[in-house]
Write a protein that holds these residues in place. Structure first.
Motif, PDB file in Angstrom:
ATOM      1  N   ALA A  75      45.393  87.762  -0.427  1.00  0.00           N
ATOM      2  CA  ALA A  75      45.345  87.058  -1.714  1.00  0.00           C
ATOM      3  C   ALA A  75      45.262  85.540  -1.547  1.00  0.00           C
ATOM      4  CB  ALA A  75      46.561  87.440  -2.571  1.00  0.00           C
ATOM      5  N   LEU A  76      44.374  85.097  -0.651  1.00  0.00           N
ATOM      6  CA  LEU A  76      44.168  83.646  -0.465  1.00  0.00           C
ATOM      7  C   LEU A  76      43.163  83.141  -1.500  1.00  0.00           C
ATOM      8  CD1 LEU A  76      43.904  83.667   3.428  1.00  0.00           C
ATOM      9  CD2 LEU A  76      45.838  82.869   2.048  1.00  0.00           C
ATOM     10  N   PHE A  77      43.128  81.818  -1.682  1.00  0.00           N
ATOM     11  CA  PHE A  77      42.140  81.235  -2.593  1.00  0.00           C
ATOM     12  C   PHE A  77      40.876  80.965  -1.777  1.00  0.00           C
ATOM     13  CE2 PHE A  77      46.397  79.714  -3.965  1.00  0.00           C
ATOM     14  CZ  PHE A  77      46.503  80.522  -5.089  1.00  0.00           C
ATOM     15  N   PRO A  78      39.790  81.693  -2.073  1.00  0.00           N
ATOM     16  CA  PRO A  78      38.619  81.654  -1.180  1.00  0.00           C
ATOM     17  C   PRO A  78      37.896  80.306  -1.165  1.00  0.00           C
ATOM     18  CG  PRO A  78      38.172  82.995  -3.127  1.00  0.00           C
ATOM     19  CD  PRO A  78      39.618  82.631  -3.191  1.00  0.00           C
ATOM     20  N   ASN A  79      38.008  79.533  -2.261  1.00  0.00           N
ATOM     21  CA  ASN A  79      37.247  78.282  -2.320  1.00  0.00           C
ATOM     22  C   ASN A  79      38.023  77.074  -1.828  1.00  0.00           C
ATOM     23  OD1 ASN A  79      35.087  79.706  -3.409  1.00  0.00           O
ATOM     24  ND2 ASN A  79      36.023  79.598  -5.448  1.00  0.00           N
ATOM     25  N   MET A  80      39.203  77.294  -1.336  1.00  0.00           N
ATOM     26  CA  MET A  80      40.010  76.168  -0.853  1.00  0.00           C
ATOM     27  C   MET A  80      40.036  76.160   0.672  1.00  0.00           C
ATOM     28  SD  MET A  80      43.449  76.139  -3.064  1.00  0.00           S
ATOM     29  CE  MET A  80      43.481  76.263  -4.826  1.00  0.00           C
ATOM     30  N   THR A  81      40.341  75.003   1.239  1.00  0.00           N
ATOM     31  CA  THR A  81      40.518  74.924   2.690  1.00  0.00           C
ATOM     32  C   THR A  81      41.828  75.620   3.063  1.00  0.00           C
ATOM     33  OG1 THR A  81      41.790  72.906   2.553  1.00  0.00           O
ATOM     34  CG2 THR A  81      39.398  72.663   2.844  1.00  0.00           C
ATOM     35  N   VAL A  82      41.984  75.849   4.358  1.00  0.00           N
ATOM     36  CA  VAL A  82      43.224  76.438   4.859  1.00  0.00           C
ATOM     37  C   VAL A  82      44.405  75.536   4.494  1.00  0.00           C
ATOM     38  CG1 VAL A  82      44.470  77.024   6.986  1.00  0.00           C
ATOM     39  CG2 VAL A  82      42.066  77.671   6.713  1.00  0.00           C
ATOM     40  N   PHE A  83      44.225  74.225   4.686  1.00  0.00           N
ATOM     41  CA  PHE A  83      45.290  73.262   4.369  1.00  0.00           C
ATOM     42  C   PHE A  83      45.718  73.406   2.908  1.00  0.00           C
ATOM     43  CE2 PHE A  83      47.150  69.384   2.916  1.00  0.00           C
ATOM     44  CZ  PHE A  83      47.888  68.905   3.984  1.00  0.00           C
ATOM     45  N   ASP A  84      44.731  73.424   1.998  1.00  0.00           N
ATOM     46  CA  ASP A  84      45.068  73.479   0.571  1.00  0.00           C
ATOM     47  C   ASP A  84      45.706  74.811   0.189  1.00  0.00           C
ATOM     48  OD1 ASP A  84      44.261  70.923   0.197  1.00  0.00           O
ATOM     49  OD2 ASP A  84      42.251  71.443  -0.527  1.00  0.00           O
ATOM     50  N   ASN A  85      45.273  75.888   0.870  1.00  0.00           N
ATOM     51  CA  ASN A  85      45.922  77.180   0.621  1.00  0.00           C
ATOM     52  C   ASN A  85      47.394  77.120   0.990  1.00  0.00           C
ATOM     53  OD1 ASN A  85      44.569  79.954  -0.107  1.00  0.00           O
ATOM     54  ND2 ASN A  85      42.960  78.692   0.796  1.00  0.00           N
ATOM     55  N   ILE A  86      47.672  76.569   2.166  1.00  0.00           N
ATOM     56  CA  ILE A  86      49.064  76.540   2.640  1.00  0.00           C
ATOM     57  C   ILE A  86      49.898  75.584   1.773  1.00  0.00           C
ATOM     58  CG2 ILE A  86      50.580  76.001   4.601  1.00  0.00           C
ATOM     59  CD1 ILE A  86      48.316  76.824   6.457  1.00  0.00           C
ATOM     60  N   GLY A  87      49.269  74.480   1.350  1.00  0.00           N
ATOM     61  CA  GLY A  87      50.020  73.477   0.584  1.00  0.00           C
ATOM     62  C   GLY A  87      50.092  73.758  -0.907  1.00  0.00           C
ATOM     63  N   TYR A  88      49.479  74.861  -1.338  1.00  0.00           N
ATOM     64  CA  TYR A  88      49.345  75.128  -2.771  1.00  0.00           C
ATOM     65  C   TYR A  88      50.685  75.111  -3.520  1.00  0.00           C
ATOM     66  CZ  TYR A  88      47.854  77.364  -7.088  1.00  0.00           C
ATOM     67  OH  TYR A  88      47.612  77.640  -8.405  1.00  0.00           O
ATOM     68  N   LYS A  94      55.016  69.710  -7.146  1.00  0.00           N
ATOM     69  CA  LYS A  94      54.891  68.248  -7.278  1.00  0.00           C
ATOM     70  C   LYS A  94      55.532  67.473  -6.125  1.00  0.00           C
ATOM     71  CE  LYS A  94      53.767  67.839 -12.079  1.00  0.00           C
ATOM     72  NZ  LYS A  94      53.529  69.232 -12.323  1.00  0.00           N
ATOM     73  N   GLN A  95      55.386  68.020  -4.919  1.00  0.00           N
ATOM     74  CA  GLN A  95      55.899  67.289  -3.763  1.00  0.00           C
ATOM     75  C   GLN A  95      54.905  66.177  -3.403  1.00  0.00           C
ATOM     76  OE1 GLN A  95      57.504  69.579  -0.633  1.00  0.00           O
ATOM     77  NE2 GLN A  95      58.743  70.794  -2.016  1.00  0.00           N
ATOM     78  N   SER A  96      55.394  65.155  -2.722  1.00  0.00           N
ATOM     79  CA  SER A  96      54.534  64.003  -2.407  1.00  0.00           C
ATOM     80  C   SER A  96      53.520  64.371  -1.320  1.00  0.00           C
ATOM     81  CB  SER A  96      55.397  62.845  -1.928  1.00  0.00           C
ATOM     82  OG  SER A  96      55.895  63.149  -0.639  1.00  0.00           O
ATOM     83  N   LYS A  97      52.425  63.613  -1.252  1.00  0.00           N
ATOM     84  CA  LYS A  97      51.369  63.890  -0.268  1.00  0.00           C
ATOM     85  C   LYS A  97      51.899  63.892   1.175  1.00  0.00           C
ATOM     86  CE  LYS A  97      46.777  63.406  -1.987  1.00  0.00           C
ATOM     87  NZ  LYS A  97      45.850  62.465  -2.563  1.00  0.00           N
ATOM     88  N   PRO A  98      52.661  62.854   1.564  1.00  0.00           N
ATOM     89  CA  PRO A  98      53.172  62.855   2.948  1.00  0.00           C
ATOM     90  C   PRO A  98      54.074  64.044   3.237  1.00  0.00           C
ATOM     91  CG  PRO A  98      53.589  60.737   1.866  1.00  0.00           C
ATOM     92  CD  PRO A  98      53.019  61.640   0.832  1.00  0.00           C
ATOM     93  N   GLU A  99      54.848  64.430   2.227  1.00  0.00           N
ATOM     94  CA  GLU A  99      55.735  65.588   2.382  1.00  0.00           C
ATOM     95  C   GLU A  99      54.911  66.863   2.597  1.00  0.00           C
ATOM     96  OE1 GLU A  99      59.900  66.503   0.017  1.00  0.00           O
ATOM     97  OE2 GLU A  99      58.292  65.420  -0.976  1.00  0.00           O
ATOM     98  N   ILE A 100      53.856  67.002   1.794  1.00  0.00           N
ATOM     99  CA  ILE A 100      52.986  68.182   1.907  1.00  0.00           C
ATOM    100  C   ILE A 100      52.315  68.193   3.291  1.00  0.00           C
ATOM    101  CG2 ILE A 100      50.923  69.336   0.996  1.00  0.00           C
ATOM    102  CD1 ILE A 100      51.682  68.320  -1.788  1.00  0.00           C
ATOM    103  N   GLN A 101      51.798  67.034   3.697  1.00  0.00           N
ATOM    104  CA  GLN A 101      51.182  66.898   5.030  1.00  0.00           C
ATOM    105  C   GLN A 101      52.130  67.428   6.115  1.00  0.00           C
ATOM    106  OE1 GLN A 101      48.616  65.745   6.768  1.00  0.00           O
ATOM    107  NE2 GLN A 101      47.251  65.098   5.114  1.00  0.00           N
ATOM    108  N   GLN A 102      53.334  66.923   6.063  1.00  0.00           N
ATOM    109  CA  GLN A 102      54.306  67.228   7.110  1.00  0.00           C
ATOM    110  C   GLN A 102      54.655  68.723   7.115  1.00  0.00           C
ATOM    111  OE1 GLN A 102      58.213  67.019   6.395  1.00  0.00           O
ATOM    112  NE2 GLN A 102      58.513  67.643   8.526  1.00  0.00           N
TER     113      GLN A 102
END
Ligand SMILES: Nc1ncnc2c1ncn2[C@@H]1O[C@H](COP(=O)(O)OP(=O)(O)OP(=O)(O)O)[C@@H](O)[C@H]1O
Length: 328
Positions: A75-88, A94-102
């Motif tokens: 049940a992954l989102f097919p049109n998103m990158t792996v990163f965006d799937n994991i960070g969804y 509403k976590q911050s970008k650096p937090e999501i990166q980490q």
């Protein structure tokens, strides 16, 4: 738990300890997924409670439970990158970008996804990699509990074995509490701290893998978990009185030599009907006067060939007997 008037699961009760790997094992349709979905809040519970860390969450909506879930079909989102799937989930929270990166990099590391793979679209990944993404996505919000519904069943045997080991390692190292659904008994025995064996909507036995295998409390468990030869005819010439007797194939000794059985042994002679090489052991089917028996012999070379006359020794202490389905 019901679907309209149909009761799918009844009177099932179990406790899962923090940091343990707990498995719901049973044949298709026995109610494993229904139970897992009730814990996740995806199916209503008609009677009873779901308690998480001492809190009654029976009526809480799924989105408030903070429980991670991994499905068989990813049940992954097919049109998103792996990163965006994991960070969804992190983005939704509403976590911050650096937090999501980490956090994304941290869980990607845990499931062995590389930085290069994080940039890819999910469609560019193999089945095994996609399953790692699904696990990473569920882990990213650091849920107190991770539910997995047959997560490896779409993968080939070799990859399944590799991911089994990785998942178990991950659970141990990161101390995650996991509830895992499978119909595969070897998977359940290998991975779990505790196994709950289900059969048609109820719980047959709950215990550590070794106890489930060595002391199956019900006739169903003795047959569903591992192999068991039914030996009613060997035990008695009387018509069956509702008691059934079994012995595991590896408990039987096979020899071409004459045998004089002691008081603690039964002796049956027969002829080899099939000799199957299974990697590090042989499985023989032996035709006897009491029906066919399966015997496992841990020699790397076959000692017997089809047609050979053999003697089988069955230690009586290894015989499991059940009356009306329950161990006696
Ligand atoms: N949405 C539904 N509507 C009606 N009946 C359902 C529904 N989902 C499951 N059932 C029924 O509930 C029972 C338990 O199903 P469940 O999916 O929990 O079994 P399972 O042990 O997970 O099986 P499998 O390994 O095949 O997924 C089955 O008899 C099934 O037919």
């Amino acid at each position: 738990m019901k679907y309209n008037d149909f009761t799918a699961v009844e009177k099932v009760s179990f406790n899962v300890q923090e940091h343990e790997f707990f498995t719901l094992l049973g044949p298709s349709g026995c109610g494993k997924s229904t139970t897992l979905r009730a814990i996740a809040g995806l199916n209503p519970v008609s009677e009873g409670q779901v308690i998480l860390n001492g809190e009654d969450i029976t009526k809480a909506p799924a989105s408030n439970r903070h429980i991670g879930m991994v499905f068989q079909n990813y049940a992954l989102f097919p049109n998103m990158t792996v990163f965006d799937n994991i960070g969804y989930g992190l983005k939704l929270a509403k976590q911050s970008k650096p937090e999501i990166q980490q956090k994304v990099h941290q869980v990607a590391d845990l499931v062995h996804l590389t930085s290069a793979e994080l940039k890819k679209g999910v469609a560019e990944l193999s089945g095994g990699q996609q399953q790692r993404v699904a696990i990473a996505r569920a882990l990213a919000p650091q849920p107190p509990l991770l539910l997995l519904d047959e997560p490896l069943s779409n993968l080939d045997a070799k990859l399944r074995e590799q991911l089994r080991n990785e998942l178990k390692q991950l659970q141990r190292d990161a101390g995650i509490t996991m509830i895992y659904v499978t119909h595969d008994q070897s998977e359940a025995l290998m991975m779990s701290d505790h196994v709950a064996v289900f059969n048609i909507g109820h719980l047959e036995q709950l215990g550590e893998p070794e106890a489930i295998y060595k002391r199956p409390q019900t006739e169903f468990v003795s047959q569903f978990v591992g192999e068991a030869n039914q030996i009613d005819a060997v035990m008695s010439s009387e018509p069956a009185n509702g008691t059934h007797h079994y012995i595991r194939p590896e408990k039987i000794t096979i020899t071409a030599e004459p045998v004089s059985a002691s008081a603690e042994q039964l002796m049956v002679s027969g002829r080899i009907a099939a000799a199957n090489f299974l990697g590090f052991y042989f499985s023989y089917t032996v035709t006897t006067d009491y029906g066919p028996l399966t015997v496992i012999n841990k020699h790397s070379r076959s000692e017997f060939k089809v047609g050979d006359q053999v003697n089988l020794v069955l230690p009586t202490k290894s015989i499991l007997s059940y009356r009306e389905g329950a161990l006696v």
